[in-house]
Design a protein around this motif. Structure first.
Motif, PDB file in Angstrom:
ATOM      1  N   ASN A  36       0.859  -1.181   0.000  1.00 50.94           N
ATOM      2  CA  ASN A  36       0.000   0.000   0.000  1.00 50.94           C
ATOM      3  C   ASN A  36       0.899   1.237   0.000  1.00 50.94           C
ATOM      4  OD1 ASN A  36      -1.824   2.046   0.463  1.00 50.94           O
ATOM      5  ND2 ASN A  36      -2.909   0.968   2.088  1.00 50.94           N
ATOM      6  N   GLY A  86      -0.691  -1.133  -4.491  1.00 48.46           N
ATOM      7  CA  GLY A  86      -1.988  -0.473  -4.560  1.00 48.46           C
ATOM      8  C   GLY A  86      -2.734  -0.583  -3.252  1.00 48.46           C
ATOM      9  N   SER A  87      -3.992  -0.220  -3.301  1.00 47.80           N
ATOM     10  CA  SER A  87      -4.869  -0.345  -2.149  1.00 47.80           C
ATOM     11  C   SER A  87      -5.109  -1.840  -1.917  1.00 47.80           C
ATOM     12  CB  SER A  87      -6.173   0.381  -2.446  1.00 47.80           C
ATOM     13  OG  SER A  87      -7.287  -0.310  -1.972  1.00 47.80           O
ATOM     14  N   ARG A  90      -8.545  -3.351  -3.292  1.00 46.31           N
ATOM     15  CA  ARG A  90      -8.570  -3.289  -4.752  1.00 46.31           C
ATOM     16  C   ARG A  90      -7.532  -4.230  -5.367  1.00 46.31           C
ATOM     17  NH1 ARG A  90      -8.584   2.308  -6.501  1.00 46.31           N
ATOM     18  NH2 ARG A  90     -10.821   2.058  -6.445  1.00 46.31           N
ATOM     19  N   VAL A  93      -8.776  -7.918  -5.078  1.00 46.31           N
ATOM     20  CA  VAL A  93      -9.894  -8.206  -5.980  1.00 46.31           C
ATOM     21  C   VAL A  93      -9.428  -8.194  -7.439  1.00 46.31           C
ATOM     22  CG1 VAL A  93     -12.120  -7.362  -6.825  1.00 46.31           C
ATOM     23  CG2 VAL A  93     -11.657  -7.441  -4.361  1.00 46.31           C
ATOM     24  N   GLU A  94      -8.638  -7.211  -7.815  1.00 52.31           N
ATOM     25  CA  GLU A  94      -8.161  -7.141  -9.197  1.00 52.31           C
ATOM     26  C   GLU A  94      -7.261  -8.327  -9.533  1.00 52.31           C
ATOM     27  OE1 GLU A  94      -6.431  -3.279  -9.817  1.00 52.31           O
ATOM     28  OE2 GLU A  94      -8.409  -2.297  -9.849  1.00 52.31           O
ATOM     29  N   GLN A 125     -14.306  -5.292   2.642  1.00 48.75           N
ATOM     30  CA  GLN A 125     -14.311  -4.736   1.290  1.00 48.75           C
ATOM     31  C   GLN A 125     -14.085  -5.826   0.240  1.00 48.75           C
ATOM     32  OE1 GLN A 125     -12.140  -1.003   0.775  1.00 48.75           O
ATOM     33  NE2 GLN A 125     -12.105  -0.839   3.017  1.00 48.75           N
ATOM     34  N   ARG A 129     -16.659  -6.902  -2.808  1.00 50.82           N
ATOM     35  CA  ARG A 129     -16.270  -6.630  -4.191  1.00 50.82           C
ATOM     36  C   ARG A 129     -15.895  -7.864  -5.008  1.00 50.82           C
ATOM     37  NH1 ARG A 129     -12.262  -1.498  -3.104  1.00 50.82           N
ATOM     38  NH2 ARG A 129     -13.828  -0.124  -2.197  1.00 50.82           N
TER      39      ARG A 129
END
Length: 138
Positions: A36, A86-87, A90, A93-94, A125, A129
Motif C-alpha cells: 500500500n 496499490g490499495s 482493490r 480483488v483485481e 471490502q 467486491r
C-alpha cells in the motif's frame, strides 16, 4: 482450483494460509502481498522517497513469502508468491479477477465498532467486491 491468500505480517494472515492448506489439499495456492503506497511511505525510513519506500515494503514481503514457503514445505505443498502495489482491497480483488482465481481465503483482525469504521476492513471490502467465494479466517 486456484486459491488466493493475501498476506501481511499478522497472525490472522498466517492462520488463513494454514486454513487454505488444510481445507484445499489439491488447490494451487498463491500468496499475495499488496504494498500500500500511502502506508509504505509513512512506515519507511525514506518517507520522502516514494520508490524507495515501496522497495523497502517489497523487501519485507520476501520475509512473508519465506514464511509461506516454510508452511507449504511442512505440509508437502507448494505456494506461488506475488506482490502488487496499490490499495489492499482493490489489489486483492483485481488480482483475483485477472488471474482466474477460484476463491480467496484471508485473515481478519476481527475489529468492530469505531476501530473498524476508522480503519476500514480489508476483509469486508474484499467480501463485498470479489466475484469469487471469499472465506474469512479469524
Amino acid at each position: 482450483m486456484r486459491i488466493l491468500v493475501p498476506l501481511d505480517d499478522s497472525d490472522p494472515a498466517r492462520a488463513a494460509l494454514e486454513h487454505t492448506f488444510e481445507t484445499f489439499p489439491e488447490a494451487d495456492v498463491t500468496a499475495l502481498h499488496v504494498v500500500n503506497p500511502s502506508v509504505s511511505a509513512y512506515r519507511s525510513d525514506a518517507p520522502y522517497n516514494f520508490p524507495r519506500a515501496v522497495e523497502l515494503e517489497e523487501e519485507k514481503a520476501e520475509a512473508l513469502f519465506e514464511m509461506a514457503q516454510e508452511l507449504a514445505d511442512e505440509r508437502g505443498r507448494s505456494v506461488e508468491t506475488e506482490t502488487v502495489v496499490g490499495s489492499p482491497p482493490r489489489g486483492i480483488v483485481e488480482f483475483a479477477e485477472e488471474n482466474d482465481v477460484d476463491g480467496i481465503v484471508l485473515g481478519s483482525h476481527g475489529r468492530s465498532g469505531v476501530s473498524r469504521v476508522l480503519l476500514g476492513s480489508v476483509a469486508e471490502q474484499v467480501v463485498r467486491r470479489a466475484q469469487v467465494p471469499v472465506t474469512v479466517v479469524r
